[in-house]
Enzyme design. Sequence first.
Site, short mmCIF file in Angstrom:
data_model
loop_
_atom_site.label_atom_id
_atom_site.label_comp_id
_atom_site.label_asym_id
_atom_site.label_seq_id
_atom_site.Cartn_x
_atom_site.Cartn_y
_atom_site.Cartn_z
N GLU A 173 3.22 3.60 2.43
CA GLU A 173 2.66 4.84 1.90
C GLU A 173 3.50 6.10 2.14
OE1 GLU A 173 -1.43 5.08 3.27
OE2 GLU A 173 -2.08 3.53 1.86
N GLU A 204 -3.60 -2.65 -1.74
CA GLU A 204 -4.59 -2.21 -0.75
C GLU A 204 -5.83 -1.71 -1.49
OE1 GLU A 204 -3.87 0.54 2.40
OE2 GLU A 204 -1.92 -0.31 2.94
#
Length: 859
Positions: free
Chosen positions: A436, A533
């Site tokens: 991320e 995710e």
Amino acid sequence: SLRGSWWLGNGNGSVVLRGKVPGCVHTALHRAGLIQDPYYRFNDVMYRWISLDNWTYSRTFKTPFDFRQWQKVNLVFVGVDTVAQILINNVTLGRTDNMFNRYSFDITSVIKEVNFIEIRFLSAISYAAEQNRCHKGYSIPPACPPPVQKGECHANFIRKEQCSFSWDWGPSFPTQGIWKDVRIEAYNHYHLIYFSLTSFFVKSTQKWHLEVEAIFDVVSSKPIVGLVTVNIPELQTQQTFNVTLQPGEGSIVLLVNINKVRSFAVEAWWPNGHGKQTGYNMTTTFIMEAGYQIEKFSKAYFRTVELVQEPIHGSPGLSFYFRINDRPIFIKGSNWIPADSFQDRVTYDTLQLLLKSAADANMNALRVWGGGVYEQDEFYDICDEIGIMIWQDFMFACALYPTDQNYLESVRAEVTHQVRRLKSHPSIILWSGNNENEAAIASNWFSIPYADREVYIKDYIMLYVKNIREIVLAEDKSRPFVASSPTNGLESVKEGWVSQNPYDTHYGDTHFYDYSIDCWNWAAYPKTRFASEYGFQSWPSFSTIKKVSSTEDWSYTSNFSLHRQHHENGNDQMLQQIGYHFKLPQSTDPIKKFKDTIYLTQVTLIALCIRLKVRLFCLFTAVVVCGNATNASMFVWILNNIGALAACLMYEYGGKWKLLHYFAQNFFAPLLPVAYEDKGVLYIYSVSDLHVDHKLTLRVTVYTWSSLEPVCILSKGGVTVKAQSAVPIYKESINDFLERCQNCTRKSCVVTFCLMGEGGLQSPMNHHFLSSLKDAVGLEKTQLSASVSQQDDTYIFDLHTTAIAPFVSLDVGSIKGRFSENGFLMTEKKKVVMFYPWEPTSIEELEESLTLTSLVDTV
């Protein structure tokens, strides 16, 4: 090896005790009875003093050989956690500052017959703070985690397990210790440090090749020549090579050719559900001129992997899917975090249990998430054996990182070591630079002024592209690399490695979290190429919570429940989700109300919300890529757990399956019918991971909530289920459908359906709710009962119900094992469920521990 008992003391000498290596300070203190279970109640905060102190490991050892007969003697640490000064016989050998690196210190001139070794640790918290203070010019965010996480600051300034400073699902335990093996290595002439095998298939010649790489520490001042023989008996392959080792770090790379006839006989390694995980015994013998022989035994696996990013007809963007051995594979799996806050408690049996449970739920892949650790060798060995593919992050997550020379040198050594250590494993199919961090810059998580943005982009490229990627491409040409997750893949590269929107659903992979939406609203979910995710929080079962709490904690609004929630407003968000479609618990008994709420978080948020997401990701794939369901994949967040916290988890700490994992067993099944509604029309799709088409029968059964007798049975034969695809097999107006079924209404009826074929081929039973269950008409209080019997090592639960029972949950408390299914809709009077124990138990224990719960028990 220097494993075993060491002395352990804190900075001022007020605490001295025996500790084990491998081990850490926390587990040593707990084992000695000086602290409680670190996971108990508020101990993560109460025991913060442990991580703030500076601890020293020491011991005396006798050298078990005549060290004068060896040209070189090294002290080798496979894992030091983390910042330490290394001394032997009062001579400083060097320092460590990277938990993920291998350290080797030359002790040839200082070793004696009897030696005293010291490892003087510095608090990771103090070190990280000091590194941050020393970083001049500009800040490297984030400084600290959100207050709700109760964590430590500046984790990004230390090469250590990032989540050990806290995360939104885990406690803060910045450990100190020797977490892997430490040993003395003595040798003459040369010594093997790394050995790896990677396979390649050349389509033009239809032949397999093995690349064998060996890296040595060569003590000799002159080159050493010799012979290397590689033997794979099962493939009738033996080849001998003339080699030369250069002084210093000498390396050799050998190309073993499997002839065309034998190449046809090779059984490739396949992911779980797609074939066998065949490996071939291989012996590599090094005979050098010095007369020193090394024999290396290993497994040779044959597997190819491609990450396919190419235009899709009729859709913007690029695909993002994996081909294994030239076959598109629909990835079904979850994200893996460290199995414990204290790595020395993670045994082979722990890993075997957790990974086998993933395979038992029809998973074929896991993503080793970038905020944890590179897992131990046994983890990847097990994945090789059971067919679990690994998306391997490098250990950088949710932060920006420094790029000064010392930091980059440490990272380069870390990455080189880990790639060399792991690249032989066929289970690893991808290297990913971070978790991320591209999104953090692109979405400006840390409120960086626009004028300063280029500084951080430059650092990002320096770390992940010019260093990590460069090393990966040099060390391993057998698998793909992406710089981040989520990423737009090739589109991110085109945009200079930091794309304008890394969450663009037309490229790469996507992370999706939105706890404010009604999770039953399928239109709220992204139509993504690869959902790497996604998740919703729930609480672990009461039996798990009970072990780390006291009676006063057993309330949803207790200080304990707030302390164990590391996501801002997380407990309220769970209640909000429950309230959309279920009635909130109203019991006047506070403990029953707490248990009912826990149960509903698992049913609503984990099981149903994730189940809906998985179904929709399958269907979105079918729509986007014209029925080819292999062009997308999914990783549920997250598989395993550290401690008993509210989190998006599939297992509880210790391996107990949450209801979500039982649901995953169905929604990841190789054959599944999936239903959804759009504009008053009911659609049913077949989702198949099977390798051939099948002609099957779709059986749809409708019940009223008030009766165990079906009111309508529809059967559609000759349904073509396409291999590795999601295709529509049924479509009807909801109004017409209900009218045909004796004037059912949305609130009074429920739909179940399955696919059946010849030879016992059958999908799991699936269901579709026509309304929120809080509005269901006719649901009756049921009498659930169970009798237990035993057959060999398996226990049989014969269930009985007097009415339809939604989400029947069987719980046997702290007895370790799993059921064949759980959390199911019970529409028949009798049902048989198997229990597979992980440790010895008895019928009496199971009967005494059993709790049966269904949705109507919470009203």
